[in-house]
Design an enzyme around this catalytic site. Sequence first.
Site, PDB file in Angstrom:
ATOM      1  N   ASP A 140       0.843  -1.205   0.000  1.00 54.56           N
ATOM      2  CA  ASP A 140       0.000   0.000   0.000  1.00 54.56           C
ATOM      3  C   ASP A 140       0.875   1.250   0.000  1.00 54.56           C
ATOM      4  O   ASP A 140       1.844   1.340   0.755  1.00 54.56           O
ATOM      5  CB  ASP A 140      -0.895  -0.015   1.239  1.00 54.56           C
ATOM      6  CG  ASP A 140      -2.160   0.793   1.064  1.00 54.56           C
ATOM      7  OD1 ASP A 140      -2.130   1.773   0.300  1.00 54.56           O
ATOM      8  OD2 ASP A 140      -3.174   0.432   1.690  1.00 54.56           O
ATOM      9  N   ILE A 141       0.539   2.204  -0.857  1.00 48.34           N
ATOM     10  CA  ILE A 141       1.264   3.472  -0.946  1.00 48.34           C
ATOM     11  C   ILE A 141       0.400   4.621  -0.449  1.00 48.34           C
ATOM     12  O   ILE A 141       0.755   5.357   0.468  1.00 48.34           O
ATOM     13  CB  ILE A 141       1.732   3.745  -2.390  1.00 48.34           C
ATOM     14  CG1 ILE A 141       2.600   2.595  -2.904  1.00 48.34           C
ATOM     15  CG2 ILE A 141       2.484   5.075  -2.451  1.00 48.34           C
ATOM     16  CD1 ILE A 141       3.848   2.346  -2.103  1.00 48.34           C
ATOM     17  N   LYS A 152      -0.026  13.001  11.901  1.00 47.10           N
ATOM     18  CA  LYS A 152       0.748  14.220  12.159  1.00 47.10           C
ATOM     19  C   LYS A 152      -0.176  15.360  12.571  1.00 47.10           C
ATOM     20  O   LYS A 152       0.157  16.164  13.456  1.00 47.10           O
ATOM     21  CB  LYS A 152       1.530  14.614  10.907  1.00 47.10           C
ATOM     22  CG  LYS A 152       2.268  15.942  11.051  1.00 47.10           C
ATOM     23  CD  LYS A 152       3.074  16.289   9.809  1.00 47.10           C
ATOM     24  CE  LYS A 152       3.782  17.638   9.988  1.00 47.10           C
ATOM     25  NZ  LYS A 152       4.646  17.982   8.835  1.00 47.10           N
ATOM     26  N   ARG A 230       3.775  -6.035  38.201  1.00 51.78           N
ATOM     27  CA  ARG A 230       3.962  -5.376  39.511  1.00 51.78           C
ATOM     28  C   ARG A 230       5.385  -4.857  39.647  1.00 51.78           C
ATOM     29  O   ARG A 230       5.617  -3.769  40.151  1.00 51.78           O
ATOM     30  CB  ARG A 230       3.637  -6.340  40.645  1.00 51.78           C
ATOM     31  CG  ARG A 230       2.161  -6.672  40.775  1.00 51.78           C
ATOM     32  CD  ARG A 230       1.946  -7.663  41.911  1.00 51.78           C
ATOM     33  NE  ARG A 230       2.380  -7.120  43.195  1.00 51.78           N
ATOM     34  CZ  ARG A 230       2.552  -7.876  44.276  1.00 51.78           C
ATOM     35  NH1 ARG A 230       2.336  -9.175  44.230  1.00 51.78           N
ATOM     36  NH2 ARG A 230       2.937  -7.313  45.412  1.00 51.78           N
ATOM     37  N   HIS A 289      13.861 -20.907  39.249  1.00 50.26           N
ATOM     38  CA  HIS A 289      14.891 -19.938  38.875  1.00 50.26           C
ATOM     39  C   HIS A 289      15.511 -20.279  37.512  1.00 50.26           C
ATOM     40  O   HIS A 289      16.735 -20.277  37.356  1.00 50.26           O
ATOM     41  CB  HIS A 289      15.952 -19.825  39.958  1.00 50.26           C
ATOM     42  CG  HIS A 289      15.405 -19.393  41.281  1.00 50.26           C
ATOM     43  ND1 HIS A 289      14.808 -18.166  41.480  1.00 50.26           N
ATOM     44  CD2 HIS A 289      15.342 -20.045  42.472  1.00 50.26           C
ATOM     45  CE1 HIS A 289      14.406 -18.068  42.733  1.00 50.26           C
ATOM     46  NE2 HIS A 289      14.709 -19.192  43.357  1.00 50.26           N
ATOM     47  N   GLY A 323       7.332 -24.379  45.372  1.00 51.04           N
ATOM     48  CA  GLY A 323       7.235 -23.051  44.776  1.00 51.04           C
ATOM     49  C   GLY A 323       7.716 -23.002  43.334  1.00 51.04           C
ATOM     50  O   GLY A 323       8.048 -21.928  42.822  1.00 51.04           O
TER      51      GLY A 323
END
Length: 534
Positions: A140-141, A152, A230, A289, A323
């Site tokens: 597309d131009i 703008k 967070r 970890h 955990g």
Amino acid sequence: MAGPTTDPALYHHRDVVPIRRALVSVSDKTDLLALAGALAAADIEIVSTGSTAATIREAGHSVTDVATVTGFPESLGGRVKTLHPGVHAGLLADVRLDDHKQQLGELGIEPFELVVVNLYPFVETVRSGAEGDDVVEQIDIGGPAMVRASAKNFANVAIVVSPESYPAIIEAVSGGGTTLSQRRELAARAFAHTCEYDRAVATWFAEQILGEDDLPQHLTIKAERLATLRYGENSHQRAAIYTSAGGHGIAQATQLQGKEMSYNNYVDADAALRAAFDMVKPAVAIIKHANPCGIAVAAPNALDPIASAHLRAHECDPVSAYGGVIAANGTVTLKMAENLKDIFTEVIVAPSFEPAALEVFRAKKNLRLLQLPDDWQQERMDVRLVSGGLLLQDADRFPSDIDSVAKDWELVSGERPAASEMQNFIFAWKACRAVKSNAIVLAKASATVGIGMGQVNRVDSCRLAVERAGDRAAGSVAASDAFFPFADGPQVLIDAGISAIVQPGGSVRDDEVIQAARAANVTMFFTGERHFFH
């Protein structure tokens, strides 16, 4: 003399801009008639092009053809339609300025307050497999020119590039006009839209120039903020998650329940996927970890394979699994959910969950459940930021026919195991790829029993793997992600009673390492390929 647009006051006295004239030219006709109906009902003049004008007119609404505005017919097969001062002066005129309004009057040009444009489906065309001129015609131009001009001039014009924004515009039409903050936000989206479009076009051209094995000369990465987190790795760090265009990974997963995801949760969940989905059979990986504390496939003939894989992975290091973050490469079943009742877990990510499993997990309201998108797949390329730039590499993946590849591993010590026993060798080799270097994995029956990771020398990783395995080290297979520079590392494993070692080979002291294995009658394979993971 400074231009009048330097005066901040000019950005306030036109906060709300009523819509009197709209330019509408869209490739994607989704919800077009709902928007056109609202504009027509408010007596807003609609200027349009080609098929967009025809669609609106067929619905019974009045439309002004863009050729009427330009005094010039659409030409060159539609390549030239809106590239004309009659259009662009109406888009760019800053009607807060008297001289701009005067010039519009002298030229007989009316300004636009709303522009609705989305671009030719270039990305979709490339994705369909089209080539050559079929792709070029979807560059597309005029569309990007209109979008950028309107963006703008956001002080006066609202630019809309997606049907997602139509409801807000319809509300603005009935509410008296668009606000300055709304137009500014739409402008930001518009520039991002054309930026991504240009990136796609540039990438396609680069691919036409480069060979299939070449990496791109220019790399542009587009991502949109999905959520603000967070904090980052630590509470004093800001963080957010972004989704990349065309992405289909952990960032696109659907959260079914639980607390909001953290930065570390995402990192660990992605690492868990890397480990679990290396395995073809039902498998589970437990991550802490960014390192595995257990990886396993289901036991042979298990009644519930995914539940079996989880229990076997958990047995590797139950203390570290506390955990942890879990990934399963198959549907999480009721049995697996019941096994997790009394195990504190941060995140579980999987392709799907049985309804009964979800019922069990509802009792653990803080547990985060992530369901992968249907089109989830491992990325083909890895990107990593470094100071002042980034690194790009092919993603480290195992071939789908790894069983055949393993037949070509070089046997340098001991006897070749039976085909059934080779599955444990292959499992250990795959598992060590998910472990941070220096990586040592001890495995039995396609389940990890000891993992040594992230040490600054390989002999310490060997000691750590043996220590964690305890008595289970005896008779296990050891895999190393890179060669052993000395015989001391293998000797630690041999002294613990391991039965075989899989490693890349390639050290200048390979002969010493081989001799240590032969002296202990330990089977050793050289794979010829390493799997560092930094």
